[in-house]
Enzyme design. Structure first.
Site, PDB file in Angstrom:
ATOM      1  N   CYS A 169       0.833  -1.215   0.000  1.00  0.00           N
ATOM      2  CA  CYS A 169       0.000   0.000   0.000  1.00  0.00           C
ATOM      3  C   CYS A 169       0.864   1.259   0.000  1.00  0.00           C
ATOM      4  O   CYS A 169       0.529   2.245  -0.657  1.00  0.00           O
ATOM      5  CB  CYS A 169      -0.953   0.001   1.191  1.00  0.00           C
ATOM      6  SG  CYS A 169      -2.171  -1.332   1.117  1.00  0.00           S
ATOM      7  N   THR A 170       1.967   1.227   0.723  1.00  0.00           N
ATOM      8  CA  THR A 170       2.880   2.372   0.744  1.00  0.00           C
ATOM      9  C   THR A 170       3.548   2.537  -0.619  1.00  0.00           C
ATOM     10  O   THR A 170       3.645   3.661  -1.136  1.00  0.00           O
ATOM     11  CB  THR A 170       3.930   2.204   1.861  1.00  0.00           C
ATOM     12  OG1 THR A 170       3.242   2.118   3.116  1.00  0.00           O
ATOM     13  CG2 THR A 170       4.901   3.376   1.886  1.00  0.00           C
TER      14      THR A 170
END
Length: 151
Positions: free
Chosen positions: A46-47
């Site tokens: 997600c990052t």
């Protein structure tokens, strides 16, 4: 029922990372919009995905599009995530999962993990792309391809 290509994105409101109410009508019908649903702030994929959207953000803007990230994390979590990674786009909190239901975002991995799906809507709010993949970076490439075709 899941949104599909050709559907109009319905109006909605949600809290952004600053604790303000975001109204979808502030962008829908005015510019192209990339809504990307992701599982959780501060996880590896997600990052990477958020940072890829950040790194290409100017290209999205040059193509007349806005980027909006959505997960079930709190506004406080989003605020910290956006500040830590210098994210220039809006993050919306979907703690009650109403937006996931509205868009029809499925869960992945036997229903255990919230799905990762990107929707690209044109200036009229009509869905041009629905891309479902747990691989984060591909979403940026797919969204840009659609936006470049529409330019």
């Amino acid at each position: 029922m899941a949104l599909k290509i050709g559907d109009k994105i319905p109006s909605f409101s949600a809290m952004d990372s600053q604790g303000n109410v975001f109204e979808s009508d502030s962008v829908l019908g005015k510019k192209s919009v990339v809504f990307y649903f992701y599982p959780k702030d501060n996880t590896r994929v997600c990052t990477e995905q958020a940072c890829s959207f950040r790194d290409q953000y100017e290209e999205f803007r040059d193509l007349g599009a806005e980027v909006i990230g959505i997960s079930s994390d709190s506004t406080k979590s989003h605020q910290k995530f956006a500040r830590q990674y210098h994210l220039p786009f809006t993050l919306l909190s979907d703690a009650d999962k109403k937006l996931r239901k509205l868009f029809g975002v499925p869960n992945d991995l036997l229903g255990l993990i919230p799905g990762r799906v990107t929707y690209v809507a044109d200036k009229e709010g009509i869905v041009q792309l629905v891309f479902n993949s747990m691989s984060g970076k591909i979403h940026i490439q797919k969204a840009l391809q659609i936006l470049r075709k529409k330019k």
